[in-house]
Design an enzyme around this catalytic site. Structure first.
Site, mmCIF file in Angstrom:
data_model
loop_
_atom_site.group_PDB
_atom_site.id
_atom_site.type_symbol
_atom_site.label_atom_id
_atom_site.label_comp_id
_atom_site.label_asym_id
_atom_site.label_seq_id
_atom_site.Cartn_x
_atom_site.Cartn_y
_atom_site.Cartn_z
ATOM 1 N N ASP A 78 5.062 0.078 -11.902
ATOM 2 C CA ASP A 78 4.322 -0.304 -11.079
ATOM 3 C C ASP A 78 2.848 0.271 -11.334
ATOM 4 O O ASP A 78 1.879 -0.464 -10.749
ATOM 5 C CB ASP A 78 4.379 -0.332 -9.367
ATOM 6 C CG ASP A 78 5.229 -1.337 -8.868
ATOM 7 O OD1 ASP A 78 5.440 -2.351 -9.261
ATOM 8 O OD2 ASP A 78 5.820 -1.071 -7.737
ATOM 9 N N ARG A 103 6.065 5.397 -6.061
ATOM 10 C CA ARG A 103 4.980 5.117 -6.536
ATOM 11 C C ARG A 103 3.908 6.369 -6.537
ATOM 12 O O ARG A 103 2.854 6.577 -6.948
ATOM 13 C CB ARG A 103 4.136 3.989 -5.968
ATOM 14 C CG ARG A 103 4.793 2.859 -6.364
ATOM 15 C CD ARG A 103 3.975 1.603 -5.984
ATOM 16 N NE ARG A 103 2.769 1.518 -7.004
ATOM 17 C CZ ARG A 103 1.540 0.501 -7.201
ATOM 18 N NH1 ARG A 103 1.680 -0.130 -6.062
ATOM 19 N NH2 ARG A 103 0.915 0.535 -7.947
ATOM 20 N N ARG A 149 0.687 -0.401 4.309
ATOM 21 C CA ARG A 149 0.620 0.298 3.299
ATOM 22 C C ARG A 149 -0.361 1.539 3.901
ATOM 23 O O ARG A 149 0.096 2.591 3.939
ATOM 24 C CB ARG A 149 0.240 -0.016 1.881
ATOM 25 C CG ARG A 149 1.458 -0.927 1.322
ATOM 26 C CD ARG A 149 2.432 -0.398 0.958
ATOM 27 N NE ARG A 149 3.453 -1.155 0.558
ATOM 28 C CZ ARG A 149 3.799 -1.467 -0.804
ATOM 29 N NH1 ARG A 149 2.809 -1.038 -1.596
ATOM 30 N NH2 ARG A 149 4.619 -2.502 -1.194
ATOM 31 N N HIS A 178 -0.650 -6.010 1.100
ATOM 32 C CA HIS A 178 -2.030 -5.317 0.852
ATOM 33 C C HIS A 178 -3.035 -6.223 1.167
ATOM 34 O O HIS A 178 -2.945 -7.508 0.744
ATOM 35 C CB HIS A 178 -2.181 -5.005 -0.863
ATOM 36 C CG HIS A 178 -1.526 -3.706 -1.164
ATOM 37 N ND1 HIS A 178 -0.651 -3.684 -2.539
ATOM 38 C CD2 HIS A 178 -1.475 -2.505 -0.558
ATOM 39 C CE1 HIS A 178 -0.407 -2.350 -2.501
ATOM 40 N NE2 HIS A 178 -0.667 -1.768 -1.598
ATOM 41 N N CYS A 272 -4.660 -7.427 -8.400
ATOM 42 C CA CYS A 272 -3.636 -6.143 -8.490
ATOM 43 C C CYS A 272 -3.953 -5.368 -10.045
ATOM 44 O O CYS A 272 -3.671 -4.103 -10.002
ATOM 45 C CB CYS A 272 -2.373 -6.387 -8.349
ATOM 46 S SG CYS A 272 -1.880 -7.087 -6.826
HETATM 47 N N1 ARG Z 1 5.240 -3.549 -6.558
HETATM 48 C C1 ARG Z 1 3.862 -2.879 -6.027
HETATM 49 C C2 ARG Z 1 4.044 -2.645 -4.963
HETATM 50 O O1 ARG Z 1 4.618 -3.324 -3.947
HETATM 51 C C3 ARG Z 1 2.787 -4.219 -6.347
HETATM 52 C C4 ARG Z 1 1.460 -3.712 -5.700
HETATM 53 C C5 ARG Z 1 0.488 -4.792 -6.251
HETATM 54 N N2 ARG Z 1 -0.765 -4.451 -6.068
HETATM 55 C C6 ARG Z 1 -1.764 -4.912 -5.346
HETATM 56 N N3 ARG Z 1 -3.111 -4.454 -5.553
HETATM 57 N N4 ARG Z 1 -1.661 -5.747 -4.330
HETATM 58 O O2 ARG Z 1 3.338 -1.566 -4.410
#
Ligand code: ARG
Length: 279
Positions: A78, A103, A149, A178, A272
């Site tokens: 990612d 991550r 998040r 997000h 993203c």
């Molecule tokens: N797979 C990543 C996650 O879930 C995607 C992140 C997407 N990034 C963003 N800026 N919305 O964390």
């Protein structure tokens, strides 16, 4: 400006050259699932992901923007989503601390890049926050997402670090986990967003702050139409978001549709993949 007026006399839109940081999707795959879009059983075409990402990079360069790159690291699929790597404002770098252990190594990797580039004011955060995934600069303030998040305590930490007002917004739909999946900044005082992604109180805040905002339909939100990047004139967004493109054109913006379907399999699109370096 009333809707009728803005539809007939669009504002003159001027593009301002930007500096972006991107990360090539060399190790991109969907090997785990941390949002509803990610299905590790669904195959990803790595070559296509790479081509779609390169198209985005070329488009930015054609529009006159500078694109810098951070080296991708194996085991961090990612990392291509550079927006999550940090939040940068006035040359100050607020590091990211990821919610999911898959991550977490990205945070220090991005900060190392900033230090190597000579950024002096680099802050390792106390609270979980996913960079410009949840922090969006609009004029002289920051909009800040929470709910999935970024820890709401991070909002106060960011306000203290940057010295700009931070407005918290609560996300309630796991598909829009997000802030940059549910809201896009178009200029210093304009945004577009998908109301159903926000709590009732946050919707009221958005209506107060941006009474003339462009509102996205469920269809446009679901193709990640709000994962858009504006330079003040051009708005790069997924080409499937045709309703948003029409509304943007009516306001005098120049929407540019692109395809990033392979990256969408991980729940990300144009915005993203892009970290703006506001120096
Ligand atoms: N797979 C990543 C996650 O879930 C995607 C992140 C997407 N990034 C963003 N800026 N919305 O964390």
């Amino acid at each position: 400006m009333s809707d009728a007026l803005s539809a007939t006399t669009p504002r003159i839109r001027t593009a301002i050259p930007r500096r972006f940081l991107m990360c090539p999707p060399t190790y991109f795959e969907v090997s785990y699932s941390i949002n509803p879009w990610m299905d590790p059983k669904r195959p990803v075409d790595a070559g296509l992901a790479e081509r779609q990402w390169r198209n985005l990079r070329s488009l930015y360069r054609d529009l006159g923007h500078e694109v810098l790159e951070v080296a991708p690291l194996p085991g961090l699929p990612d990392m291509v989503f550079a927006a999550n790597g940090a939040t940068v404002r006035d040359g100050m770098v607020f590091g990211s601390r990821f919610r999911h252990m898959e991550r977490t190594a990205e945070g220090p990797a991005y900060l190392a890049w900033f230090r190597a580039q000579g950024y002096a004011d680099v802050h390792w955060p106390e609270h979980i926050n996913e960079g410009e995934g949840d922090y969006l600069a609009v004029g002289d303030r920051l909009l800040a997402g929470t709910g999935f998040r970024t820890d709401p305590r991070s909002h106060a930490e960011a306000q203290e670090f940057f010295g700009v007002p931070v407005t918290g917004l609560r996300l309630v739909d796991p598909s829009y986990y997000h802030l940059d999946t549910a809201l896009a900044v178009l200029s210093d005082d304009e945004v577009m967003y998908y109301p159903a992604a926000f709590s009732e109180g946050s919707r009221a805040v958005l209506r107060r702050m941006f009474p003339d905002a462009i509102l996205a339909t469920a269809e446009d939100a679901a193709v990640f139409g709000l994962n858009a990047l504006s330079d003040g004139r051009h708005v790069v967004l997924p080409e499937a978001a045709t309703g948003l493109a029409k509304q943007l054109a009516e306001r005098g913006f120049e929407p540019i549709g692109i395809r990033l379907d392979e990256l969408l399999k991980a729940g990300g699109s144009a915005k993203c993949c892009t970290l703006e370096l506001r120096d």
